[in-house]
Design an enzyme around this catalytic site. Sequence first.
Site, PDB file in Angstrom:
ATOM      1  N   THR A 212       0.803  -1.253   0.056  1.00 61.48           N
ATOM      2  CA  THR A 212       0.018   0.024   0.160  1.00 61.48           C
ATOM      3  C   THR A 212       0.761   1.140   0.088  1.00 61.48           C
ATOM      4  O   THR A 212       1.709   1.231   0.617  1.00 61.48           O
ATOM      5  CB  THR A 212      -0.802  -0.233   1.161  1.00 61.48           C
ATOM      6  OG1 THR A 212      -1.837  -1.180   1.220  1.00 61.48           O
ATOM      7  CG2 THR A 212      -1.864   1.400   1.452  1.00 61.48           C
TER       8      THR A 212
ATOM      9  N   PHE B 210       1.221   5.042   0.806  1.00 57.63           N
ATOM     10  CA  PHE B 210       0.712   5.948   1.808  1.00 57.63           C
ATOM     11  C   PHE B 210       1.220   7.662   1.385  1.00 57.63           C
ATOM     12  O   PHE B 210       2.429   7.485   1.217  1.00 57.63           O
ATOM     13  CB  PHE B 210       1.194   5.744   3.323  1.00 57.63           C
ATOM     14  CG  PHE B 210       0.550   4.416   3.679  1.00 57.63           C
ATOM     15  CD1 PHE B 210      -0.831   4.719   4.537  1.00 57.63           C
ATOM     16  CD2 PHE B 210       0.945   3.105   3.704  1.00 57.63           C
ATOM     17  CE1 PHE B 210      -1.500   3.699   5.097  1.00 57.63           C
ATOM     18  CE2 PHE B 210       0.352   2.155   4.043  1.00 57.63           C
ATOM     19  CZ  PHE B 210      -0.878   2.199   4.881  1.00 57.63           C
TER      20      PHE B 210
END
Lengths: 280, 280
Positions: free
Chosen positions: A184, A186
């Site tokens: 992921t 960020f």
Amino acid sequence: MIEVPVSDKKCDAVVAYQGVPGSFSFEAAENYFVGSAELVSFQSFALAMTSVVDQEAAYGVFPVENSSTGTISEVYDLLLKERSLSICGELTLPIKHCLLALPGADLAMLREVRSHPQGLLQCKEYLMSHNLRGIPGMNTAICAAEIAQLGDLSIGAVASRAAAKAYGLKVLAQDINDITHNATRFIIVSATPGPGGKKTSVVFHLSHQPGSLYNSLGCFAARGVDLLRIESRPLRERPFEYSFIVDVAGDAKNQPLAAALDDLSSHVSYVRILGSYDPI
Amino acid sequence: MIEVPVSDKKCDAVVAYQGVPGSFSFEAAENYFVGSAELVSFQSFALAMTSVVDQEAAYGVFPVENSSTGTISEVYDLLLKERSLSICGELTLPIKHCLLALPGADLAMLREVRSHPQGLLQCKEYLMSHNLRGIPGMNTAICAAEIAQLGDLSIGAVASRAAAKAYGLKVLAQDINDITHNATRFIIVSATPGPGGKKTSVVFHLSHQPGSLYNSLGCFAARGVDLLRIESRPLRERPFEYSFIVDVAGDAKNQPLAAALDDLSSHVSYVRILGSYDPI
């Protein structure tokens, strides 16, 4: 895991994130702001973003893109609304699920494992091969907190290593995801612009007519500016305009990007530089 | 709800989807293929896609984009791997959560409501204002099936109207989402190319160098072809190439798009027309 030393200023800052201790956003914040940053949890992306706007938090850490589930549009939508904020950093976190249990437990004792449905699905093969029944929960870290509180040696959780640390649990197995390439991205946002960096995010609006995107990208192409990512989004409130989020190489203050952005502003109905930063 | 009459052929076909009866994919399939299509459920996107490749199912219905959570990358990844498939249709389904309960229940009797965490979060205000405790489940439709089986008048579910129908439940309240603009875009894929339509999806790969996207979009711009959507994706297996998924106006068989696509093929390292179709 990527651990990156950052400035002392950052280390002492209040950092907002959505979720609870041990969530992946928490883990991203902890990895980015090594040291003594005070991580403050919020129930929603909107509340976490507001705390950065109000400067109660110096920084906010938000997921924007997952390699298997795609862009997290809500975060971009909030960022585009909050014009006082800018992106000052980026961190890509590998999503590594672990099997957690109480300190006295072992794999043979476990019968039931709790996690967010996505966590259970991503570890389905592991859970099936170990005859563990998956029970859905609100999110991975909340499940870890729950099993720590329940005190039942037969109940485990699928969550991050950070969740094990946050709730005093034992890691019985790590990297139990069926798909190993799960990460992921960020972004770190702040009301104070960052020092800049080698990547710049820009949003601009175009009227919906043939060639408008082509012409605007010409501002970058003509100057050899490298386009790293592009995404179009319809503007809900203005049906014939589109919004584009573009990541380009270079710092908005430096050439050739500065000239390209200057040129872009004459081709589009709206442009905003979200920030220049170094991805880690 | 959008209901669209389609050809007789489509009505009798076997249609694959991921999930269980009453899920949003099921609802999309039911709305698209009105009539007597046989909807067959699969546990994963991959298994549903394989059944279309093997022509056990004539069509597959897959979510590709949600207005609040963004692109569903996994579906595009699977579609890009399966070169025998093409997109032959598109349906945008408004995601309308309903409060479901057993036929004899009313709002005053309910204490607990089950749903996927996302469903609970999207209806948080409604649930709080009615003093209903949210209990997470694997997905909205599975929760509806569970409460139908439990037979407890104090337990409800947040799920679709289609789930109420599928499991003989009562709709106590409709449109209980906090955010009303929630919609999911579904594509209809098949191993048999569709009749075409006014929108075309194309995927192409570019080497990572300044101006390469600009030059390739020039093929469309020069001919007045309208770009409806663009998304870039890094190619995991080839670190210096990018994949672009582009939706453009027009049918790939007709001018000016046919010439633009012909021109595009000389500018890129790989191009595939995913299909021409009419969005509904």
